[in-house]
Design a protein around this motif. Sequence first.
Motif, mmCIF file in Angstrom:
data_model
loop_
_atom_site.group_PDB
_atom_site.id
_atom_site.type_symbol
_atom_site.label_atom_id
_atom_site.label_comp_id
_atom_site.label_asym_id
_atom_site.label_seq_id
_atom_site.Cartn_x
_atom_site.Cartn_y
_atom_site.Cartn_z
ATOM 1 N N TRP A 98 41.115 28.773 35.371
ATOM 2 C CA TRP A 98 41.420 29.900 34.498
ATOM 3 C C TRP A 98 41.774 31.124 35.334
ATOM 4 N N ALA A 100 41.477 35.153 34.411
ATOM 5 C CA ALA A 100 41.038 36.124 33.420
ATOM 6 C C ALA A 100 41.918 37.358 33.470
ATOM 7 N N LEU A 103 38.106 40.733 34.188
ATOM 8 C CA LEU A 103 36.774 40.181 34.424
ATOM 9 C C LEU A 103 35.875 41.325 34.846
ATOM 10 N N ALA A 112 34.611 37.951 30.524
ATOM 11 C CA ALA A 112 36.067 37.940 30.589
ATOM 12 C C ALA A 112 36.636 38.457 29.280
ATOM 13 N N GLU A 114 40.257 38.386 27.354
ATOM 14 C CA GLU A 114 41.594 37.814 27.335
ATOM 15 C C GLU A 114 42.434 38.544 26.290
ATOM 16 N N GLN A 129 38.754 28.760 25.765
ATOM 17 C CA GLN A 129 37.394 29.276 25.610
ATOM 18 C C GLN A 129 36.382 28.330 26.240
ATOM 19 N N TYR A 132 35.843 28.765 30.066
ATOM 20 C CA TYR A 132 34.933 29.855 30.454
ATOM 21 C C TYR A 132 33.481 29.470 30.193
ATOM 22 N N GLU A 138 30.955 34.622 29.724
ATOM 23 C CA GLU A 138 31.241 35.040 28.357
ATOM 24 C C GLU A 138 32.712 35.451 28.258
ATOM 25 N N CYS A 139 33.351 35.087 27.186
ATOM 26 C CA CYS A 139 34.765 35.407 27.031
ATOM 27 C C CYS A 139 35.007 35.942 25.628
ATOM 28 N N TRP A 141 38.188 37.657 23.069
ATOM 29 C CA TRP A 141 39.640 37.649 22.922
ATOM 30 C C TRP A 141 40.096 38.843 22.103
#
Length: 489
Positions: A98, A100, A103, A112, A114, A129, A132, A138-139, A141
């Motif tokens: 990935w 990011a 980050l 992260a 996105e 997802q 990550y 943790e991500c 969007w």
Amino acid sequence: MPLTAFLGERSLLAPMLSSGDWLDLKEHRPRPVLSCGATAVVKTSRLGTQFFAHKGRAHPVHKGETKEHLYVKAAVVEAAAALGWTARAEVRAPHGSWIADVLVEKGGRQIAFEVQISSQDAERYLERQARYERDGIECFWLTARASTEHLPGVPVLRVDPHAKDLTVSVRSRVSAEMPLGTFVAAVLKGPLRWAPTPPATVTGTIRWGMHVCDACDTRSIVWDVDPRRTISCNRCSWWASGVELAPSAAPSAAAVRLGATEPFAVWRELMPKVPSTFGCPCCTAEIPPTDLRWLFRRRASDYCAVRTVVLDVTQAESHWCAPDKGLQGVHDVVEYLARRGGTLRRIVPQDKGDLSRLRREAAELHALRAQEAQAAFEKQERLEAYRRERAERLRRGEAAQRGATPEQLGLPPLTGTKPTNSHERTAAINAYVGAHPGLALVDVRRLFPPFSVICDCRDCTAIFATFPDDERRILFRPRIVGSIVPRRR
């Protein structure tokens, strides 16, 4: 078009440089270098976003980005840096799975962000997802799509990249929205979390109480299982309804904890779609479900105790986490952060009920059922006596009037014999009225007193049809002699 470049050992984050430093960097020699090793060119987009570009042909790692994409990334970087977090843009994973957009890191926590301006299907969101989540990152969007309601399993909010003041919402033309910086602050320092596979507790409710057998006076424990199971997250107030509990589950732990020594009633599993029943553990007599209405109603009752049991669970749904409010979707996220209200809602396993009270009330119910049974028996006896007396009165009344002759009643003589049943009576009335028209119907009824029933054969029905309704009602309705109504106690 990256936001990060390097000048020797120094890392440069374009949005965080002042306008003066940015102008000086344009004249600085040697030029900054990008992470791919290419020489960086200092640029400013039409939206005012400071960024780096490749000198010459771009490296495949750094694909072309729109000015809107750079604008949103820069806003996230600025918001995170203002909160004291280390923010980097275009960060590539060590194993390369990935990259990011942004980050941020602090105290061992990595988050992260996105930014997705172009179109992307739901499967792609879930796939990225999951990458990550596998790395413990943790991500969140931020997408430019019109609505985020159809992306379950992904923490995504909508952002309008063309707005001067960036805000997040659920969908376009929605009233509930909040500044992008508020959302970033709620994730980094506030209460908002995303739980992809949260530690969950599954609880179920069992209602139980005492029953005294009407056949042998044995006291036993009966119970009712709420078919719904509740799944609750251990680190927030999120909950969801789960699969059903087995009806054969018994509240043995609660009974032992309260010191109950009574045996459990026998649970009898019957055929599908046939209600199962309890049986007495001593004499095996069936316990009628009507005697346990207080238990099966699943409402507050004085005759039962409640046991909340914790069950094993290996799977729970992903969801937004907030410590003082259950967030069931992105609508709740936006409204919650806009108001920051709510109360904690946790499900704690517990036992409610007093054993001595249950025993006392079981005896009271047993006595009440005995009284109701005795009252029903006496009522049935009174009804049977009333029916017998009424039948006897009717029989005596019919017998007294059968011997009356036309001469005694002042009527014309009969053309045949007197009827002995309802069928003969109908034919006799028809012949008598036809032979002597103009007679009062009340006098004809006195000569031919009705029987307790009416014949409904084809011939009698045809005769009934020749009389008007009023005449038919007077001549052919059954006669009830006297009126005896049973008394109520």
